[in-house]
Design a protein around this motif. Structure first.
Motif, PDB file in Angstrom:
ATOM      1  N   ASP A  96      38.526  32.741  46.883  1.00 29.56           N
ATOM      2  CA  ASP A  96      37.824  32.340  45.616  1.00 29.56           C
ATOM      3  C   ASP A  96      36.641  33.134  45.410  1.00 29.56           C
ATOM      4  N   THR A 108      37.473  36.857  44.737  1.00 29.44           N
ATOM      5  CA  THR A 108      37.890  36.768  43.034  1.00 29.44           C
ATOM      6  C   THR A 108      36.833  37.147  42.152  1.00 29.44           C
ATOM      7  N   MET A 109      35.712  36.146  42.581  1.00 31.19           N
ATOM      8  CA  MET A 109      34.519  36.299  41.895  1.00 31.19           C
ATOM      9  C   MET A 109      33.891  37.436  42.099  1.00 31.19           C
ATOM     10  N   HIS A 110      33.862  38.063  43.219  1.00 32.47           N
ATOM     11  CA  HIS A 110      33.150  39.274  43.503  1.00 32.47           C
ATOM     12  C   HIS A 110      33.888  40.396  42.704  1.00 32.47           C
TER      13      HIS A 110
END
Length: 218
Positions: free
Chosen positions: A194, A197-199
């Motif tokens: 998660d 993915t944000m990174h």
């Protein structure tokens, strides 16, 4: 006489039916026995795998020893090739190859020459060159300035289980980046996937963004 013949024929028919049914019943019993044996073996293997996993996690949590060796850079020619985990290698994600750590394990890699660190998820097997302990993706190598050298001395620290969950229940992942008002953080994320993915979503606007491990109470 007719009744006697009919009774004899019926008895013969029942005898034949019994003889034909016997092998089927024997085969069925044999099949059931084989299936039960396979089920028992599968259950025993699962129990052993669970015990091995628990032992590995316990040792990892209690062992503060840092693994040291040489890190190398994945060849760009391997971009989009299939890894041992079944996923395709993407040189722009933060992944790595290790010979023994479970797939999905997250490790922190720290470069000896500059002290820079990066967190990567194990998705492949390797490297298979003596003295090397990890292969880093292009993105991960670039974050610790290893991409220009190709090979460098590093320390490895296991920080998660095979699901990417931090070994320390009080910790979580954050994505940190610079803004006009100073350093900012997004999170917490309990799963490395998660946070990664944000990174990925933030890297175009904030190339210096990185995934870090911090207190879940932040």
């Amino acid at each position: 006489m007719k009744a006697f013949r009919w009774l004899s024929m019926l008895a013969a028919l029942l005898a034949c039916t019994a003889l034909l049914a016997a092998p089927v019943d024997a085969d069925a019993r044999k099949h059931d026995s084989k299936r039960q044996t396979q089920t028992r073996k599968h259950s025993e293997k699962k129990k052993q795998a669970d015990a091995d996993r628990a032992l590995w996690l316990e040792r990892t949590r209690n062992n503060s020893e840092i693994m040291s060796g040489k890190a190398s850079l994945y060849s760009k020619d391997l971009h989009n090739s299939t890894t041992a985990s079944g996923y395709r290698y993407d040189m722009y994600t933060f992944t790595a190859a290790h010979r023994t750590l479970p797939m999905g394990t997250v490790v922190r890699v720290t470069d000896h020459s500059n002290g820079k660190s990066v967190m990567v998820c194990v998705t492949d097997r390797g490297p298979f060159v003596r003295g090397r302990i990890i292969d880093l993706s292009y993105a991960a190598a670039r974050q610790i300035n290893l991409n220009g050298r190709g090979v460098g001395n590093v320390d490895l620290e296991v920080i998660s289980d095979e699901n990417g969950t931090p070994l320390n229940a009080d910790q979580a992942y954050y994505v940190r980046y610079a803004s006009g008002t100073g350093r900012q953080s997004i999170g917490p994320f309990r799963a490395f996937a998660d946070a990664a993915t944000m990174h990925e979503a933030m890297r175009q606007a904030h190339p210096e963004a990185e995934v870090v491990l911090g207190s879940a109470r932040e």
